[in-house]
Structures are given as structure tokens and as C-alpha cells.
Scaffold this motif. Structure first.
Motif, PDB file in Angstrom:
ATOM      1  N   ALA A  40      25.260  10.428   5.570  1.00 12.30           N
ATOM      2  CA  ALA A  40      26.548   9.749   5.415  1.00 12.30           C
ATOM      3  C   ALA A  40      26.871   9.554   3.940  1.00 12.30           C
ATOM      4  O   ALA A  40      28.007   9.791   3.507  1.00 12.30           O
ATOM      5  CB  ALA A  40      26.533   8.404   6.140  1.00 12.30           C
ATOM      6  N   VAL A  90      30.709   7.494  12.647  1.00  9.11           N
ATOM      7  CA  VAL A  90      29.577   8.330  13.038  1.00  9.11           C
ATOM      8  C   VAL A  90      29.387   8.223  14.549  1.00  9.11           C
ATOM      9  O   VAL A  90      29.245   7.120  15.085  1.00  9.11           O
ATOM     10  CB  VAL A  90      28.282   7.895  12.320  1.00  9.11           C
ATOM     11  N   ALA A  98      23.954  13.466  14.922  1.00 11.09           N
ATOM     12  CA  ALA A  98      25.106  12.623  14.608  1.00 11.09           C
ATOM     13  C   ALA A  98      26.246  13.484  14.092  1.00 11.09           C
ATOM     14  O   ALA A  98      26.018  14.485  13.408  1.00 11.09           O
ATOM     15  CB  ALA A  98      24.733  11.572  13.562  1.00 11.09           C
ATOM     16  N   HIS A 133      29.705  13.091  11.869  1.00  8.73           N
ATOM     17  CA  HIS A 133      30.406  12.228  10.926  1.00  8.73           C
ATOM     18  C   HIS A 133      31.866  12.654  10.870  1.00  8.73           C
ATOM     19  O   HIS A 133      32.163  13.850  10.792  1.00  8.73           O
ATOM     20  CB  HIS A 133      29.810  12.377   9.523  1.00  8.73           C
ATOM     21  N   VAL A 156      30.275   3.638   9.585  1.00 11.46           N
ATOM     22  CA  VAL A 156      29.111   3.887   8.733  1.00 11.46           C
ATOM     23  C   VAL A 156      28.617   2.610   8.057  1.00 11.46           C
ATOM     24  O   VAL A 156      27.419   2.485   7.760  1.00 11.46           O
ATOM     25  CB  VAL A 156      29.406   5.004   7.703  1.00 11.46           C
TER      26      VAL A 156
END
Length: 176
Positions: free
Chosen positions: A90, A103, A134, A136, A164
């Protein structure tokens, strides 16, 4: 014992899916997990266990939560190192980005072809990046302005979404 963080999907939405933090702690401890803690009332749960199988941990939690609440609570479990990697990703993906960053935490890692498909959704104002489990989404505007929410969610299977900022708070709080 190893530390894990479980992310619960779709709790505390409406009148029929209530799952207060103290009830989450009691159900998690009742399933045999130690060191249980929660962070805000959106289904973020720290736990310790000798179990090493993420799938077994998820199954045990989902069974305990269903028995306690009477409804399904899909649960995504992340070992400490994997959650740290999601936050590191991230930071890397969001370097220089001033907008929102969400996320999706996935039950299963996406295939190589799905990863390519998701990354190809990137637009001028919405950027898609991936960690191991994950997805994003970096948005120039607000969450409700995003056009990629539904296209992403249609493709990624069982998941739950976090800002996040929440993930960044959990790592030093629970995994230091």
C-alpha cells in the motif's frame, strides 16, 4: 503461538447483522483462540493460535461466528507477515497519491490472468494494484465517485474491504 488478523465481512450492517466487539471476542475465544482483541467495530480481530493452516483458522472462526450470530460471517485471515506485506505494498503503490486508498482483502489469491485483468482496469483517476491476496484501489475522488468498485468486486470472489488507514493502524498496534 503465531499471531493472525482476521477480517470479518458484512457485520454491523442493518438491524439483522449485528456483531458487537465483545461478542466477537467471546466467540473467537470460545473457538479456542488466545490473545483476542478487536479494533473499531468493523470486524478486525487479532488472535493467536498454534494452528498453521489459514483455511482451518478461517473455517473454525466462520463456524463459531455462525453458531453465535445465526448468520454467515465470511472471514479472511492474514498471518502477520502477509498483512505487513499488504501495508508495505500500500505504501509503495500509494507513494505520491493524495486521494483515497481502499484495499479488498481476499480469501484466495487471484490467478495470474485475473491479476492482469484487474490491473488493466486502471484509469486516469483510479489505479488498481495488487498484493498477494489483496486488491488496492487508489481513487482521486471519494469512494462513491469510483467507477471501478463494481467491476472489481464482480471479479474477485469472497472479500472484505478496508480503508488503508485502518490497515496501517493495525500493524504497529498488533504486529510489532
Amino acid at each position: 503461538m503465531a499471531t493472525y488478523v482476521a477480517f470479518l465481512r458484512a457485520i454491523n450492517l442493518g438491524a439483522t447483522r449485528k456483531f458487537p466487539k465483545d461478542a466477537i471476542v467471546a466467540a473467537t475465544e470460545g473457538a479456542g483462540f488466545d490473545g483476542v482483541a478487536t479494533h473499531i467495530n468493523t470486524g478486525n480481530v487479532r488472535l493467536e493460535t498454534r494452528m498453521r493452516s489459514r483455511a482451518r483458522i478461517e473455517a473454525a472462526l466462520e463456524t463459531a461466528y455462525r453458531e453465535d450470530r445465526g448468520f454467515e460471517v465470511p472471514t479472511m485471515v492474514y498471518p502477520a507477515d502477509e498483512l505487513r506485506a499488504v501495508v508495505d505494498d500500500a505504501d509503495r503503490l500509494g507513494d505520491g497519491h493524495d486521494g483515497k486508498h481502499y484495499v479488498w482483502l481476499l480469501k484466495e489469491a487471484p490467478s495470474a490472468s485475473l491479476r492482469e485483468e484487474l490491473e488493466a482496469l486502471t484509469t486516469e483517476h483510479e489505479r488498481v494494484g495488487l498484493s498477494e491476496r489483496a486488491v488496492h484501489l487508489l481513487i482521486d475522488g471519494g469512494f462513491l465517485d469510483a467507477t471501478l468498485l463494481k467491476p472489481i468486486e464482480k471479479r474477485i470472489g469472497v472479500t472484505t474491504n478496508r480503508n488503508v488507514t485502518v490497515l496501517r493502524a493495525l500493524v504497529p498496534k498488533w504486529l510489532s
